[in-house]
Design an enzyme around this catalytic site. Structure first.
Site, PDB file in Angstrom:
ATOM      1  N   GLY A   1       5.930   6.911  33.725  1.00  0.00           N
ATOM      2  CA  GLY A   1       4.764   7.670  33.285  1.00  0.00           C
ATOM      3  C   GLY A   1       4.063   6.952  32.154  1.00  0.00           C
ATOM      4  O   GLY A   1       4.481   5.873  31.738  1.00  0.00           O
TER       5      GLY A   1
ATOM      6  N   GLU B   1      14.417   1.348  39.050  1.00  0.00           N
ATOM      7  CA  GLU B   1      15.399   1.385  40.132  1.00  0.00           C
ATOM      8  C   GLU B   1      15.342   2.716  40.867  1.00  0.00           C
ATOM      9  O   GLU B   1      15.038   3.751  40.274  1.00  0.00           O
ATOM     10  CB  GLU B   1      16.823   1.216  39.578  1.00  0.00           C
ATOM     11  CG  GLU B   1      17.163  -0.175  39.127  1.00  0.00           C
ATOM     12  CD  GLU B   1      18.614  -0.241  38.660  1.00  0.00           C
ATOM     13  OE1 GLU B   1      18.941  -1.191  37.942  1.00  0.00           O
ATOM     14  OE2 GLU B   1      19.396   0.652  39.017  1.00  0.00           O
TER      15      GLU B   1
ATOM     16  N   GLU C   1       3.863   1.074  38.990  1.00  0.00           N
ATOM     17  CA  GLU C   1       5.325   1.086  39.088  1.00  0.00           C
ATOM     18  C   GLU C   1       5.815   0.627  40.464  1.00  0.00           C
ATOM     19  O   GLU C   1       6.873   0.020  40.573  1.00  0.00           O
ATOM     20  CB  GLU C   1       5.865   2.494  38.814  1.00  0.00           C
ATOM     21  CG  GLU C   1       5.448   3.072  37.464  1.00  0.00           C
ATOM     22  CD  GLU C   1       6.176   2.398  36.310  1.00  0.00           C
ATOM     23  OE1 GLU C   1       7.135   1.666  36.560  1.00  0.00           O
ATOM     24  OE2 GLU C   1       5.753   2.600  35.153  1.00  0.00           O
TER      25      GLU C   1
ATOM     26  N   PRO D   1       6.875  22.343  22.035  1.00  0.00           N
ATOM     27  CA  PRO D   1       6.480  21.647  20.793  1.00  0.00           C
ATOM     28  C   PRO D   1       7.417  20.501  20.427  1.00  0.00           C
ATOM     29  O   PRO D   1       6.975  19.508  19.856  1.00  0.00           O
ATOM     30  CB  PRO D   1       6.517  22.773  19.746  1.00  0.00           C
ATOM     31  CG  PRO D   1       6.342  24.018  20.516  1.00  0.00           C
ATOM     32  CD  PRO D   1       6.997  23.791  21.844  1.00  0.00           C
TER      33      PRO D   1
ATOM     34  N   GLU E   1      -0.552   5.039  37.491  1.00  0.00           N
ATOM     35  CA  GLU E   1       0.844   4.811  37.110  1.00  0.00           C
ATOM     36  C   GLU E   1       1.694   4.517  38.347  1.00  0.00           C
ATOM     37  O   GLU E   1       2.557   3.645  38.323  1.00  0.00           O
ATOM     38  CB  GLU E   1       1.395   6.045  36.378  1.00  0.00           C
ATOM     39  CG  GLU E   1       0.806   6.262  34.991  1.00  0.00           C
ATOM     40  CD  GLU E   1       1.314   5.238  33.982  1.00  0.00           C
ATOM     41  OE1 GLU E   1       2.362   4.606  34.251  1.00  0.00           O
ATOM     42  OE2 GLU E   1       0.663   5.066  32.935  1.00  0.00           O
TER      43      GLU E   1
ATOM     44  N   GLU F   1      13.231  -2.007  33.313  1.00  0.00           N
ATOM     45  CA  GLU F   1      13.769  -2.018  34.663  1.00  0.00           C
ATOM     46  C   GLU F   1      13.261  -0.791  35.402  1.00  0.00           C
ATOM     47  O   GLU F   1      12.961   0.225  34.807  1.00  0.00           O
ATOM     48  CB  GLU F   1      15.300  -1.942  34.633  1.00  0.00           C
ATOM     49  CG  GLU F   1      15.965  -2.921  33.689  1.00  0.00           C
ATOM     50  CD  GLU F   1      17.441  -2.602  33.520  1.00  0.00           C
ATOM     51  OE1 GLU F   1      18.102  -2.406  34.550  1.00  0.00           O
ATOM     52  OE2 GLU F   1      17.909  -2.515  32.378  1.00  0.00           O
TER      53      GLU F   1
END
Lengths: 225, 225
Positions: free
Chosen positions: A42, A114, A62, A81, A58, A112
């Site tokens: 993210g 995975e 990735e 919060p 994103e 990394e």
DNA sequence: TCCTTTTCTCGTCAGTACGACGATAACCGG
DNA sequence: CCGGTTATCGTCGTACTGACGAGAAAAGGA
């Protein structure tokens, strides 16, 4: 008007089926906080970017693009919060379902990345909760939508589709009843005419995803929940 | 690390059933932007406040407490860059289902607050879209969950429950088949032993909501979608 | 070639849930 | 007492379900 300021991030629950297991894409954090721990991929939403666009960006960073067959939808938002020590951060989680890709390339900022079976690792922040919500959403959506095809390559067999259901739900399904339901539900799958070959056993016909957006009748799991 | 700053609001889709119509709680905006237009109730999330807490607070301010029988859940988040002229504002929408309350008191900051049939008015910001998403969520949830009881007072008749379904779905339902399905679905409703009286016709038995969280078998609408 | 193993595909059958609708029960107001 | 109204129960044919039998079509070994 005076109001508090927030940072807004998107986090991705990227699921795939590898073999007979439901797997999630995890990254090892390369910066504080939670440096070195595993987390969902993210990042921050940019100044002039829509939420969905940030999620797609994103995901592309990735995994190298959500190829054909993928699915991306908003999951939920989390904004306790104390969830991030850097301050008020609200994250909008997205759920992505992908076919089994070769192997994720190491992202730009993540050390990394995975595929890991769901539930194998404890995650940073509140990502365990987000992952659980995403898995439950996926399990539920398989019942009433043709979304199981998002886990499959463009052409697939009924057996491969059944293995998706079995991996996501964690239960076995009778192949004969599943074959009947998958092929008779209007718009779920459509035959290509080709067949598989090479392995042992009778060759299986190949199918493509159909045009339906809702599964009627649905394909229900045992427990109901 | 540098990142853009956002304001975060919660907006409420508060639904109820009045007579045979599905109604939504709307407020006339008392400040810019969109001054004087109709919109969903909502407001900024406070500096040390959870998202769900902000939604509960706004709901209490607008309706005077979500009494017994109410339901509140997160709906979705909306954050298009141009959705608010004041700057980047991400809103987390919540869906509330309430029994038919007397009449909402005028909120503190909102000039007026009224129940309006769904779809009657055009709303400010992207609230038409949010409302449509909330109505669709409610329609869908009535099929697979006992949430229709959230629209009813603590004790209700099967006919009142059926009128909830008819109002939310906008279609008529056979009273005899509905009675069978509602009373045989395990945990949906449980009889109190009392009955109504006063009006014409045979008195109806009263029921309370049951303990089930999922409806099995579900109560499906005609169209499927 | 023939047989076994494996996997896919088609059928059968009883149980369950469904929609359509008839029939009865229990109240009201006249 | 009687018709009007609403709630509740029952019936019937159809459709879908899970459990399971059986055949079809390949690979591999004797």
């Amino acid at each position: 008007m005076n109001y508090p300021v927030f940072a807004v991030t998107v986090d991705l629950v990227v699921l795939t089926v590898r073999g007979d297991e439901l797997c999630v894409l995890l990254v090892r954090r390369g910066c504080e906080p939670h440096l070195g721990e595993w987390a969902l991929p993210g990042g921050f939403v940019l100044a002039d970017e829509d939420l969905a666009a940030a999620a797609r960006r994103e995901l592309a960073e990735e995994t190298g693009l959500a190829g054909p067959g993928g699915h991306l939808e908003q999951l939920a938002s989390y904004g306790a919060p104390e969830r991030d020590p850097r301050g008020r951060v609200v994250t909008v989680a997205y759920l992505a379902l992908l076919p089994d890709l070769p192997v994720p390339k190491a992202g730009t900022d993540a050390a990394e990345a995975e595929w890991r079976p769901v539930g194998e690792r404890r995650l940073a922040f509140d990502h365990d909760r987000i992952l659980a919500d995403g898995v439950e959403r996926a399990r539920s959506k398989l019942e009433y939508t043709p979304l199981a095809t998002a886990f499959c390559p463009p052409e697939f067999t009924i057996a491969a589709l059944r293995q998706v259901y079995e991996a996501v739900w964690g239960e076995t399904i009778d192949p004969r009843n599943f074959h009947r339901k998958a092929t008779t539900a209007p718009g779920f799958v459509s035959p290509t005419g080709d067949s598989t070959g090479g392995g042992p056993g009778r060759p299986a016909k190949l199918f493509r995803r159909g045009s339906a957006t809702l599964l009627n009748p649905p394909i229900l799991r045992r427990g109901g929940v």
